[in-house]
Design a protein around this motif. Structure first.
Motif, mmCIF file in Angstrom:
data_model
loop_
_atom_site.group_PDB
_atom_site.id
_atom_site.type_symbol
_atom_site.label_atom_id
_atom_site.label_comp_id
_atom_site.label_asym_id
_atom_site.label_seq_id
_atom_site.Cartn_x
_atom_site.Cartn_y
_atom_site.Cartn_z
ATOM 1 N N LYS A 176 27.305 83.911 1.653
ATOM 2 C CA LYS A 176 27.455 83.263 2.955
ATOM 3 C C LYS A 176 26.086 82.944 3.550
ATOM 4 O O LYS A 176 25.199 83.803 3.630
ATOM 5 N N ALA A 177 25.930 81.711 3.962
ATOM 6 C CA ALA A 177 24.697 81.263 4.623
ATOM 7 C C ALA A 177 24.989 79.883 5.176
ATOM 8 O O ALA A 177 25.977 79.259 4.798
ATOM 9 N N TRP A 178 24.152 79.412 6.065
ATOM 10 C CA TRP A 178 24.257 77.995 6.432
ATOM 11 C C TRP A 178 23.980 77.166 5.187
ATOM 12 O O TRP A 178 23.254 77.595 4.286
ATOM 13 N N SER A 179 24.504 75.983 5.173
ATOM 14 C CA SER A 179 24.388 75.141 3.988
ATOM 15 C C SER A 179 22.987 74.571 3.809
ATOM 16 O O SER A 179 22.278 74.305 4.781
ATOM 17 N N ASN A 180 22.620 74.334 2.574
ATOM 18 C CA ASN A 180 21.461 73.489 2.268
ATOM 19 C C ASN A 180 21.864 72.032 2.435
ATOM 20 O O ASN A 180 23.042 71.716 2.514
ATOM 21 N N GLY A 181 20.872 71.158 2.424
ATOM 22 C CA GLY A 181 21.163 69.727 2.412
ATOM 23 C C GLY A 181 21.771 69.226 3.696
ATOM 24 O O GLY A 181 22.616 68.332 3.702
ATOM 25 N N VAL A 182 21.352 69.834 4.827
ATOM 26 C CA VAL A 182 21.784 69.336 6.136
ATOM 27 C C VAL A 182 20.530 69.024 6.959
ATOM 28 O O VAL A 182 19.408 69.357 6.565
ATOM 29 N N ASP A 183 20.733 68.410 8.100
ATOM 30 C CA ASP A 183 19.623 68.071 8.985
ATOM 31 C C ASP A 183 18.872 69.344 9.400
ATOM 32 O O ASP A 183 19.468 70.401 9.587
ATOM 33 N N ASP A 187 16.365 74.184 13.078
ATOM 34 C CA ASP A 187 16.052 74.830 11.789
ATOM 35 C C ASP A 187 17.104 74.539 10.717
ATOM 36 O O ASP A 187 16.766 74.365 9.549
ATOM 37 N N ASN A 188 18.366 74.535 11.100
ATOM 38 C CA ASN A 188 19.441 74.181 10.165
ATOM 39 C C ASN A 188 20.623 73.722 11.003
ATOM 40 O O ASN A 188 21.136 74.479 11.823
ATOM 41 N N TYR A 189 21.037 72.448 10.803
ATOM 42 C CA TYR A 189 22.064 71.887 11.687
ATOM 43 C C TYR A 189 23.440 71.844 11.015
ATOM 44 O O TYR A 189 24.251 70.969 11.289
ATOM 45 N N ASP A 190 23.704 72.820 10.131
ATOM 46 C CA ASP A 190 25.024 72.913 9.503
ATOM 47 C C ASP A 190 26.110 73.033 10.571
ATOM 48 O O ASP A 190 27.101 72.312 10.568
ATOM 49 N N TYR A 191 25.876 73.931 11.527
ATOM 50 C CA TYR A 191 26.914 74.176 12.537
ATOM 51 C C TYR A 191 26.888 73.111 13.628
ATOM 52 O O TYR A 191 25.853 72.851 14.241
ATOM 53 N N LEU A 192 28.041 72.485 13.867
ATOM 54 C CA LEU A 192 28.161 71.533 14.971
ATOM 55 C C LEU A 192 29.161 72.046 16.003
ATOM 56 O O LEU A 192 28.827 72.205 17.167
ATOM 57 N N MET A 193 30.390 72.300 15.564
ATOM 58 C CA MET A 193 31.432 72.733 16.508
ATOM 59 C C MET A 193 32.614 73.335 15.741
ATOM 60 O O MET A 193 32.701 73.225 14.533
ATOM 61 N N ALA A 228 29.760 62.762 10.976
ATOM 62 C CA ALA A 228 28.857 63.924 11.129
ATOM 63 C C ALA A 228 28.217 64.391 9.822
ATOM 64 O O ALA A 228 28.104 65.591 9.576
ATOM 65 N N ILE A 229 27.761 63.450 9.010
ATOM 66 C CA ILE A 229 27.282 63.872 7.688
ATOM 67 C C ILE A 229 25.950 64.608 7.722
ATOM 68 O O ILE A 229 25.608 65.280 6.753
ATOM 69 N N LYS A 230 25.233 64.542 8.842
ATOM 70 C CA LYS A 230 23.979 65.307 8.859
ATOM 71 C C LYS A 230 24.245 66.809 8.973
ATOM 72 O O LYS A 230 23.344 67.611 8.821
ATOM 73 N N HIS A 231 25.518 67.159 9.225
ATOM 74 C CA HIS A 231 25.908 68.568 9.327
ATOM 75 C C HIS A 231 26.645 69.051 8.071
ATOM 76 O O HIS A 231 27.222 70.132 8.068
ATOM 77 N N ILE A 232 26.688 68.218 7.033
ATOM 78 C CA ILE A 232 27.448 68.551 5.820
ATOM 79 C C ILE A 232 26.508 68.495 4.613
ATOM 80 O O ILE A 232 25.695 67.572 4.507
ATOM 81 N N ASN A 233 26.656 69.451 3.735
ATOM 82 C CA ASN A 233 25.854 69.501 2.506
ATOM 83 C C ASN A 233 25.856 68.138 1.791
ATOM 84 O O ASN A 233 26.909 67.628 1.406
ATOM 85 N N ASN A 234 24.670 67.555 1.620
ATOM 86 C CA ASN A 234 24.615 66.203 1.042
ATOM 87 C C ASN A 234 25.112 66.161 -0.407
ATOM 88 O O ASN A 234 25.617 65.143 -0.870
ATOM 89 N N GLU A 235 24.988 67.283 -1.098
ATOM 90 C CA GLU A 235 25.490 67.331 -2.478
ATOM 91 C C GLU A 235 27.023 67.228 -2.490
ATOM 92 O O GLU A 235 27.613 66.613 -3.379
ATOM 93 N N PHE A 236 27.659 67.836 -1.499
ATOM 94 C CA PHE A 236 29.111 67.711 -1.416
ATOM 95 C C PHE A 236 29.508 66.247 -1.198
ATOM 96 O O PHE A 236 30.411 65.730 -1.868
#
Ligand code: CA
Length: 482
Positions: A176-183, A187-193, A228-236
């Motif tokens: 478990k961690a915030w995702s890579n490949g996000v804005d 520091d890490n914009y995985d979480y939006l809402m 909201a793709i800047k909050h989603i792993n780009n590899e996905f």
């Protein structure tokens, strides 16, 4: 493309029917694709669509107190799509994959609170919280997919039911961690809402890929707008589009991503990561319009296209003036002022480059109030169809007034145009439309200028524009077939 919704539409379940009835008209004015709002079941029947509860419920099951979504039932949606296809219009679905909302029940799991501005920084020890992460879809059951969602399919939540505390909680557990490949903002914009979907979890990746293929076939989609793709792993995202496109076989499948950042460097980097297989909205251009409409004459129009996708990667740029997020009262409010809208639409609709998107709110109005811009957009769409062909020569040579010429082409005899936009006082520009057009009489078609001009022997004429206005000049009495 037309974005066929705005934020404040009445939640009366009639949009799909309205769209079906509008299909012929849309085709007539030159719309070739519509971006439709999220069709998936949200938190309730008022949800604009971004608070997604169940992606397999397109307005079919009695869930969250409603069968239909804000926009209607699945059956009505399918009928609208059929009608659009009959009229030669493609359909792009707004696809919201970053998060899920309105879980069916709470679950207990370990999490840490993080600093909202520094998401990698824990501000508490790990402790057990009670989060809304259990989704078993009692109204749908196992129809279309037996997958049930649990806390370990998410990376974060914003609410602890146990003590009713709001915070950003990062879920703890294996891998478990915030995702890579996000804005990298915060520091890490995985979480939006809401409950943030964990796109590092293999079962999640499989489930969402299967859903992408399912919804594409179920609705016979021609493309997607990815929210909201800047909050989603780009590899996905890369893998997801690969799967959906593979399922489409030889048919092309369009994709445009919402990467809401105005700096061109971020957009550029994302496009490279996606191997340029997805278009992006030209957020940079939108913010240049926003600056220009605020500053008026103080804005240097020579810099209007600086650091935009339209100038840097026009082949993947979706150009727009406003959307449901930039309109007044929305989350990313930056609505373009009324005086500038004709300039913005003129520049994107008559441009050689970019894929222009007309906003429902600018055409049909917002919050039930009619739009003052429909007439000019109709004129520009008509000019686009009849005259906006051939090479473009841009005249970005004056801080107040800029312009471009479209030279026309052989397939469209009589086509070609001269556009001017002024953010200052009345202006003019001597522009070259081609010596083959000498002696022709041209007139201005927005209705702002009554004079006519005659093209000189050198192919040039002095085209005028009024202060703060758009002017579009075309050959008068050109025998145009559209
Ligand atoms: Ca995320």
């Amino acid at each position: 493309m037309m974005q066929y919704f705005e934020w404040n539409l009445p939640a009366d379940g009639t949009l799909w029917t309205r769209l079906k009835e509008d299909a012929k008209h849309l085709s007539e004015i030159g719309i070739t694709a519509v971006w439709i709002p999220p069709a998936t079941k949200g938190q309730n029947d008022q949800d604009v669509g971004y608070g997604v509860y169940d992606v397999y419920d397109l307005g079919e099951f009695d869930q969250k107190g409603t069968v239909r979504t804000k926009y209607g039932t699945k059956q009505q949606l399918k009928e609208a799509i059929d009608e659009l296809h009959k009229n030669g219009i493609q359909v792009y679905l707004d696809v919201v994959m970053n998060h899920k909302a309105a879980a069916d029940y709470t679950e207990k799991f370990k999490a840490v609170e993080v600093d909202p501005q520094h998401r990698e920084k824990a501000v508490s020890d790990p402790y057990e919280i009670e989060g809304w992460t259990g989704f078993n879809f009692p109204g749908r059951g196992d129809n279309y997919s037996p997958f049930k969602w649990h806390w370990y399919h998410f990376s974060g939540v914003d609410y602890n039911q146990a003590n009713k505390k709001k915070a950003i909680y990062m879920i703890e557990g294996d891998n478990k961690a915030w995702s890579n490949g996000v804005d990298s903002e915060n520091d890490n914009y995985d979480y939006l809402m809401f409950a943030d979907i964990d796109f590092n979890h293999p079962d999640v990746i499989k489930e969402m890929n299967q859903w992408g293929v399912w919804v594409t076939k179920e609705l016979n989609l021609d493309g997607m707008r990815l929210d909201a793709i800047k909050h989603i792993n780009n590899e996905f995202i890369k893998g997801f589009l690969g799967e959906v496109r593979a399922a489409k076989g030889k048919e092309p499948f369009y994709a445009v991503g919402e990467y809401w950042k105005s700096d061109i460097g971020s957009l550029d980097a994302y496009l490279a990561e996606q191997d340029y297989n997805v278009d992006l909205f030209d957020v940079s251009l939108h913010y240049n319009m926003y600056q220009a409409c605020q500053d008026g004459r103080a804005f240097d129009m020579r810099k209007f296209l600086d650091d935009t996708l339209l100038s840097k990667h026009p082949e993947v740029a979706v150009t727009f003036v406003d959307n449901h997020d930039s309109q007044h009262g929305s989350s990313l409010e930056s609505q373009i002022k009324d005086w500038f809208k004709p300039l913005g639409y003129g520049i994107i609709l008559l441009n050689e480059k970019g894929y222009p998107c007309v906003f429902f709110g600018d055409y049909y109005g917002m919050g039930g109030k009619e739009s003052p811009h429909r007439t000019i957009i109709d004129i520009l769409l008509d000019v686009r169809k009849k005259y906006a062909y051939g090479e473009q020569v841009t005249y970005a040579d004056h801080p107040d007034t800029v312009g471009f010429v479209r030279k026309g082409d052989k397939d469209h005899p009589g086509s070609g145009l001269a556009l001017l936009a002024s953010v200052g006082t009345d202006g003019y520009k001597d522009m070259d439309v081609g010596t083959e057009r000498k002696g022709q009489v041209w007139h201005e078609v927005t209705g702002d200028i009554k004079d006519e001009v005659t093209i000189g022997d050198d192919g040039k004429a002095r085209f005028t524009v009024r202060g703060g206005k758009l002017a579009v000049w075309v050959q008068k009495d050109a025998d145009i077939k559209s």
